[in-house]
Design an enzyme around this catalytic site. Structure first.
Site, PDB file in Angstrom:
ATOM      1  N   ALA A  72       0.915  -1.204   0.021  1.00  9.72           N
ATOM      2  CA  ALA A  72       0.007  -0.010   0.001  1.00  9.72           C
ATOM      3  C   ALA A  72       0.911   1.111   0.060  1.00  9.72           C
ATOM      4  O   ALA A  72       0.649   2.319  -0.771  1.00  9.72           O
ATOM      5  CB  ALA A  72      -0.934  -0.025   0.995  1.00  9.72           C
TER       6      ALA A  72
ATOM      7  N   ALA B  77       2.145   1.833  -3.646  1.00  8.61           N
ATOM      8  CA  ALA B  77       0.944   2.143  -4.604  1.00  8.61           C
ATOM      9  C   ALA B  77       0.508   3.910  -4.090  1.00  8.61           C
ATOM     10  O   ALA B  77       0.582   4.675  -5.049  1.00  8.61           O
ATOM     11  CB  ALA B  77      -0.462   1.350  -4.065  1.00  8.61           C
ATOM     12  N   GLU B  78       0.463   4.020  -2.725  1.00  3.91           N
ATOM     13  CA  GLU B  78       0.474   5.590  -2.506  1.00  3.91           C
ATOM     14  C   GLU B  78       1.331   6.528  -2.996  1.00  3.91           C
ATOM     15  O   GLU B  78       1.388   7.728  -3.366  1.00  3.91           O
ATOM     16  CB  GLU B  78       0.007   5.789  -1.009  1.00  3.91           C
ATOM     17  CG  GLU B  78      -0.069   7.301  -0.607  1.00  3.91           C
ATOM     18  CD  GLU B  78      -1.232   7.310   0.605  1.00  3.91           C
ATOM     19  OE1 GLU B  78      -1.292   8.566   0.712  1.00  3.91           O
ATOM     20  OE2 GLU B  78      -1.735   6.516   1.033  1.00  3.91           O
ATOM     21  N   SER B  79       2.710   6.194  -2.684  1.00  3.00           N
ATOM     22  CA  SER B  79       3.901   6.717  -3.163  1.00  3.00           C
ATOM     23  C   SER B  79       3.721   6.812  -4.792  1.00  3.00           C
ATOM     24  O   SER B  79       4.106   8.001  -5.212  1.00  3.00           O
ATOM     25  CB  SER B  79       5.298   5.858  -3.004  1.00  3.00           C
ATOM     26  OG  SER B  79       5.407   5.790  -1.492  1.00  3.00           O
TER      27      SER B  79
END
Length: 141
Positions: free
Chosen positions: A59, A62-64
């Protein structure tokens, strides 16, 4: 003078020094007019206790990559970009190699953005699917 793709990637990765991206060894590896791809090594730094890739590390990858995509493709001279919601579905475990997160825009609005992020392994197997919402906030009022 226009920078080469390699120079742009090198500059993008310099911004990650001293951040979670550096801690997790996340590296921006490719981009195009409508996508950004990053990779992260799968090793003991990102394992859960039983020796598989931790969903939280996935996650974070993904957020990065999604936040970075919003940062690159929007006018950050005038706006801050912040992640406001992420959802992730983890489909397959990974023990080693790299995972790759490719972020593409589903919506690129002036205020909010929605990104689709697919995480795959070295063989192209789908590992996780994430959706990230970001918001553009004005730097000055």
């Amino acid at each position: 003078m226009q920078l080469s793709k390699e120079e742009v990637l090198a500059q993008a990765n310099l911004v990650s020094k001293g951040t979670l991206m550096e801690t997790l060894q996340i590296e921006i590896v490719d981009f195009g007019p409508d996508f950004l791809t990053a990779r992260m090594p799968v090793n003991s730094r990102v394992y859960q206790p039983d020796g598989l890739l931790h969903g939280g590390a996935t996650a974070a990858l993904a957020e990065s990559v999604g936040s970075f995509a919003s940062h690159i493709f929007l006018d950050t001279k005038k706006f801050f970009i912040r992640g406001i919601e992420i959802t992730a579905n983890h489909l397959k475990g990974v023990k080693d190699g790299y995972v790759y997160a490719k972020a593409t825009f589903l919506h690129k609005g002036r205020t909010t953005q929605l990104l689709d992020i697919k995480v795959t392994d070295d063989d192209g197997n789908l590992i996780s699917v994430a959706k990230l919402s970001t918001i553009s906030l004005p730097k000055t009022k």
